[in-house]
Design a protein around this motif. Structure first.
Motif, PDB file in Angstrom:
ATOM      1  N   UNK A 126       0.766  -1.029   0.097  1.00 18.32           N
ATOM      2  CA  UNK A 126      -0.016   0.049  -0.025  1.00 18.32           C
ATOM      3  C   UNK A 126       0.940   1.219  -0.079  1.00 18.32           C
ATOM      4  N   UNK A 127       0.470   2.184  -0.691  1.00 20.85           N
ATOM      5  CA  UNK A 127       1.259   3.464  -0.988  1.00 20.85           C
ATOM      6  C   UNK A 127       0.737   4.520  -0.471  1.00 20.85           C
ATOM      7  N   UNK A 128       1.174   5.780  -0.826  1.00 17.22           N
ATOM      8  CA  UNK A 128       0.582   7.165  -0.070  1.00 17.22           C
ATOM      9  C   UNK A 128      -0.911   7.350  -0.616  1.00 17.22           C
ATOM     10  N   UNK A 129      -1.391   6.704  -1.704  1.00 18.81           N
ATOM     11  CA  UNK A 129      -2.530   6.840  -2.382  1.00 18.81           C
ATOM     12  C   UNK A 129      -3.617   6.096  -1.385  1.00 18.81           C
ATOM     13  N   UNK A 130      -3.147   5.221  -0.597  1.00 21.93           N
ATOM     14  CA  UNK A 130      -4.142   4.590   0.334  1.00 21.93           C
ATOM     15  C   UNK A 130      -3.550   4.633   1.924  1.00 21.93           C
ATOM     16  N   UNK A 131      -2.663   5.261   2.047  1.00 22.39           N
ATOM     17  CA  UNK A 131      -1.994   5.438   3.582  1.00 22.39           C
ATOM     18  C   UNK A 131      -1.388   6.715   3.559  1.00 22.39           C
ATOM     19  N   UNK A 132      -1.842   7.337   4.881  1.00 21.15           N
ATOM     20  CA  UNK A 132      -1.403   8.680   5.355  1.00 21.15           C
ATOM     21  C   UNK A 132      -0.874   8.574   6.566  1.00 21.15           C
ATOM     22  N   UNK A 133       0.162   8.962   7.041  1.00 24.87           N
ATOM     23  CA  UNK A 133       0.839   9.191   8.095  1.00 24.87           C
ATOM     24  C   UNK A 133       1.340  10.491   8.851  1.00 24.87           C
ATOM     25  N   UNK A 134       1.409  10.800   9.927  1.00 28.29           N
ATOM     26  CA  UNK A 134       1.508  11.821  10.538  1.00 28.29           C
ATOM     27  C   UNK A 134       2.218  11.974  12.032  1.00 28.29           C
ATOM     28  N   UNK A 135       3.392  12.546  12.351  1.00 26.96           N
ATOM     29  CA  UNK A 135       3.853  12.612  13.683  1.00 26.96           C
ATOM     30  C   UNK A 135       3.292  13.777  14.411  1.00 26.96           C
ATOM     31  N   UNK A 136       2.643  13.256  15.620  1.00 27.84           N
ATOM     32  CA  UNK A 136       2.185  14.234  16.781  1.00 27.84           C
ATOM     33  C   UNK A 136       3.000  14.606  17.882  1.00 27.84           C
TER      34      UNK A 136
END
Length: 500
Positions: free
Chosen positions: A372-382
């Motif tokens: 799965x790439x960025x078209x289906x997964x999004x990640x953020x540091x908080x």
């Protein structure tokens, strides 16, 4: 000799002609001299037909009754008022509608009776119950046990599956399984059971069900097999002299990181082939089978590229031993070459096992990895700051808009707000937020550095907190926690309104 009634029922055209003649006579008699009376026949005939005649004849009888009433009162009899015609025709129409409703009730009743009726050949066999509903994972488990055609395997986001087998009719004492896990991951399982060195098929369904139950807890592969050891101890007979052991290979593949973690208790490592066709080494000792004292569960982790093939198989007749390893592309004495299709590769592995004098029942499960790439997964540091909740909401809103899932934004934002708030209040950094889009499902994951497991409880009226996870549970299809060496991840999955 058949009775006149049976002859009429066997000839629907004759029955219809008799019916129309009687209908015309009774309608004309009821409306003599142009005085319209309430026609009991127009109302009762369709109802009686719906209750007594075969269902396929009910519509014909009701339609003919309606047509006869319209023909007689609309065209044949002169001097009938509009109100009189309307009354009779409406009564016939309503009678037809009610008769169709009666037919529907009869159909449902017959369907229930068919499910509840005892099977032919005696009443001692019990009743036939409707088949339970199965999700994709349960369907995969039941199919892999019996050896389905490849086209019937469920489609998973993490892997493409293929299956092949060779049987000699002996009892099955092993199983292969593919279990969907949260976060688009998948668990691949291979296992077998023996008693005094001979196959023990009676324990296979129980162990397979235990593995699927443990998979729902979402532990690491070695922890899962350790708990399976406890389950096997409870399933073993109490009498002395019984020697029941089980081998099991448990692997978890994550399509986001492309990491695959293996754990083995007495089972050979899988055959692994890269997308280019070269072997991938799996440094995985087979370990000690479950059921023996102080079972050692061997583990290994490798990174797989997109298109890599994992081949899980039943025991070979020439086991590799407790401390041996595989180069990732062979069964004992035979190299597996990749084929044009996954099913062909699976069949080649099956032939290689059979050529080496494998077990009487051979099973091979092939899994081609996907990513799965960025078209289906999004990640953020908080950051561990209350202001991070607002930032998380903005990130999720913008991402869902980019994915075209605006209708899912309110629910997803509320879920993320509660999960991030709980992580800031009760956990410790680092904090990470991940949003996964898989088919029609959205998964929200919040990872922190704490090992404390959250607890769902119902807040009392005057409590100021304790409602976060309760809200999440109400808004999602399922939610849970999984632990890993860096801390834990709380995930929540719900269905988006638009298919992606």
């Amino acid at each position: 000799m058949a009775t006149p009634r049976l002859l009429l029922l066997r000839h629907p055209s004759t029955l219809l002609a008799v019916y129309l003649s009687a209908a015309c006579a009774l309608q004309l008699n009821a409306s003599a001299v142009g005085l319209v009376r309430w026609s009991d026949y127009s109302v009762l005939a369709p109802l009686i037909a719906a209750a007594l005649l075969p269902i396929r004849h009910t519509l014909i009888v009701g339609a003919c009754t309606l047509a006869t009433s319209v023909a007689i009162y609309g065209f044949t009899i002169r001097g009938v008022s509009e109100g009189g015609r309307t009354v009779v025709v409406t009564a016939a129409l309503l009678s037809l509608v009610v008769s169709l409703f009666i037919c529907r009730v009869r159909i449902r009743h017959q369907a229930r009776c068919a499910f509840a009726a005892p099977p032919p050949g005696g009443e001692e066999k019990g009743r036939i119950a409707p088949a339970p509903r199965q999700d994709a994972g349960n369907l995969c488990a039941s199919l892999l046990a019996g050896g389905p055609p490849t086209g019937h395997l469920p489609q998973l986001a993490a892997v493409e599956l293929a299956y092949d087998r060779a049987d000699d009719g002996s009892p099955q004492a092993h199983w292969l399984d593919a279990i969907p896990l949260p976060g688009a991951r998948v668990a691949l399982v291979a296992g077998s059971v023996t008693e005094h060195g001979e196959p023990a098929p009676a324990l296979v369904p129980e162990l397979r069900a235990a593995v699927r139950t443990l998979a729902d807890i979402d532990m690491q592969p070695d922890e899962t097999l350790t708990h399976l050891q406890d389950v096997l101890h409870r399933l073993r007979p109490d009498e002395a002299g019984h020697d029941v052991t089980a081998s099991c290979l448990y692997a978890i593949y994550d399509p986001i990181t492309a990491d695959c973690t293996f754990a083995s208790a007495g089972h050979p490592a899988p055959v692994v082939i890269s997308s280019e066709g070269s072997p991938i080494a799996v440094d995985l000792p087979s370990g000690t089978p479950l059921g023996r004292a102080r079972t050692h569960v061997a583990t290994a982790e490798i990174r797989l590229g997109k298109g890599s093939v994992l081949l899980l198989h039943t025991h070979s007749a020439k086991p590799t031993g407790s401390g041996s390893r595989t180069d990732g592309s062979t069964v004992p004495g035979r190299r597996i070459e990749p084929q044009s299709s996954l099913a062909a590769t699976c069949h080649t592995a099956l032939q290689a096992l059979a050529a080496e004098g494998g077990p009487r029942q051979l099973r091979v499960l092939a899994a081609r990895t996907r990513t799965l790439d960025t078209t289906t997964v999004a990640t953020w540091d908080l950051t561990a700051d209350p202001a991070a909740v607002s930032a998380a909401r903005k990130h999720v809103t913008a991402q869902l808009t980019d994915w075209g899932l605006d209708d899912a934004t309110p629910t997803t934002v509320l879920i993320v707000s509660e999960l991030v708030t709980n992580a800031i209040r009760h956990a410790q950094p680092p904090l990470h937020l991940r949003l996964i889009r898989c088919d029609t499902r959205l998964t929200c994951e919040v990872t922190d550095g704490s090992t404390t497991t959250p607890h769902l409880r119902r807040a009392r009226t005057l409590d100021e907190g304790g409602r976060g996870l309760f809200i999440v549970a109400q808004l999602t299809c399922r939610w849970g926690t999984r632990h890993h060496p860096e801390g834990k991840t709380i995930w929540a999955e719900h269905t988006s309104q638009h298919e992606t």
